[in-house]
Design a protein around this motif. Structure first.
Motif, short mmCIF file in Angstrom:
data_model
loop_
_atom_site.label_atom_id
_atom_site.label_comp_id
_atom_site.label_asym_id
_atom_site.label_seq_id
_atom_site.Cartn_x
_atom_site.Cartn_y
_atom_site.Cartn_z
N UNK A 1 0.87 -1.17 0.00
CA UNK A 1 0.00 0.00 0.00
C UNK A 1 0.91 1.22 0.00
N UNK A 2 0.78 2.07 -1.03
CA UNK A 2 1.64 3.25 -1.15
C UNK A 2 0.77 4.49 -1.09
N UNK A 3 1.25 5.51 -0.40
CA UNK A 3 0.52 6.77 -0.30
C UNK A 3 1.19 7.83 -1.17
N UNK A 4 0.48 8.25 -2.20
CA UNK A 4 0.91 9.37 -3.03
C UNK A 4 0.36 10.64 -2.40
N UNK A 5 1.19 11.68 -2.31
CA UNK A 5 0.74 12.97 -1.77
C UNK A 5 1.27 14.09 -2.65
N UNK A 6 0.34 14.95 -3.06
CA UNK A 6 0.68 16.09 -3.91
C UNK A 6 -0.08 17.32 -3.44
N UNK B 1 -6.86 28.28 -2.76
CA UNK B 1 -5.93 28.41 -3.88
C UNK B 1 -5.20 27.12 -4.21
N UNK B 2 -5.07 26.23 -3.23
CA UNK B 2 -4.34 24.96 -3.42
C UNK B 2 -5.15 23.80 -2.86
N UNK B 3 -4.86 22.61 -3.39
CA UNK B 3 -5.51 21.39 -2.94
C UNK B 3 -4.43 20.36 -2.64
N UNK B 4 -4.53 19.73 -1.47
CA UNK B 4 -3.66 18.60 -1.16
C UNK B 4 -4.42 17.34 -1.58
N UNK B 5 -3.76 16.51 -2.38
CA UNK B 5 -4.35 15.28 -2.88
C UNK B 5 -3.58 14.11 -2.29
N UNK B 6 -4.31 13.19 -1.68
CA UNK B 6 -3.72 11.96 -1.16
C UNK B 6 -4.42 10.79 -1.83
N UNK B 7 -3.62 9.82 -2.27
CA UNK B 7 -4.17 8.61 -2.87
C UNK B 7 -3.40 7.42 -2.32
N UNK B 8 -4.11 6.48 -1.71
CA UNK B 8 -3.51 5.26 -1.20
C UNK B 8 -3.95 4.12 -2.12
N UNK C 1 5.08 11.25 -14.04
CA UNK C 1 4.01 11.84 -14.86
C UNK C 1 3.37 13.03 -14.15
N UNK C 2 3.12 12.90 -12.85
CA UNK C 2 2.54 14.01 -12.09
C UNK C 2 3.53 15.17 -12.02
N UNK C 3 4.80 14.87 -11.91
CA UNK C 3 5.84 15.91 -11.81
C UNK C 3 5.87 16.80 -13.06
N UNK D 1 3.50 23.40 -11.52
CA UNK D 1 3.04 23.92 -10.24
C UNK D 1 2.74 22.88 -9.17
N UNK D 2 2.91 21.59 -9.47
CA UNK D 2 2.59 20.54 -8.51
C UNK D 2 3.78 20.28 -7.60
N UNK D 3 3.51 20.18 -6.31
CA UNK D 3 4.53 19.86 -5.32
C UNK D 3 4.34 18.42 -4.90
N UNK D 4 5.39 17.62 -4.98
CA UNK D 4 5.35 16.21 -4.59
C UNK D 4 5.84 16.11 -3.16
N UNK D 5 5.03 15.47 -2.32
CA UNK D 5 5.42 15.31 -0.91
C UNK D 5 5.91 13.90 -0.66
#
Length: 90
Positions: free
Chosen positions: A22-27, A58-65, A80-82, A86-90
């Protein structure tokens, strides 16, 4: 193709994880120009999504597990997201 930018991420994934996992993507992305939809289209369909807006909206934090089969899948999605401006990868 793997970029140098994500070499450390790939190394950490290969050293510390067993697959599948299970991996958590955060942007964090600006909340305009369809960027949230662009990111959602790249992330796994079977992922569990959550969204949190800043107080100014103005910004949205997106999390996907999501369950990922290997490090290559994670790196490909992150690269691909990078490419989205303007997207910040966490």
């Amino acid at each position: 193709m793997e970029t140098d930018k994500f070499k450390n991420l790939r190394y950490r994934l290969m050293e510390t994880e067993t697959w599948p996992l299970e991996y958590m993507f955060k942007f964090i992305t600006p909340n305009h120009e369809g960027k949230v939809e662009q990111i959602k289209a790249i992330l796994p369909d079977n992922g569990q999504f959550s969204f949190k807006h800043t107080s100014s909206l103005k910004h949205v934090a997106i999390t996907c597990v999501a369950t990922m089969k290997n490090a290559d899948e994670i790196i490909e999605i992150t690269e691909r997201v990078d490419r989205i401006d303007g997207v910040l990868i966490l």
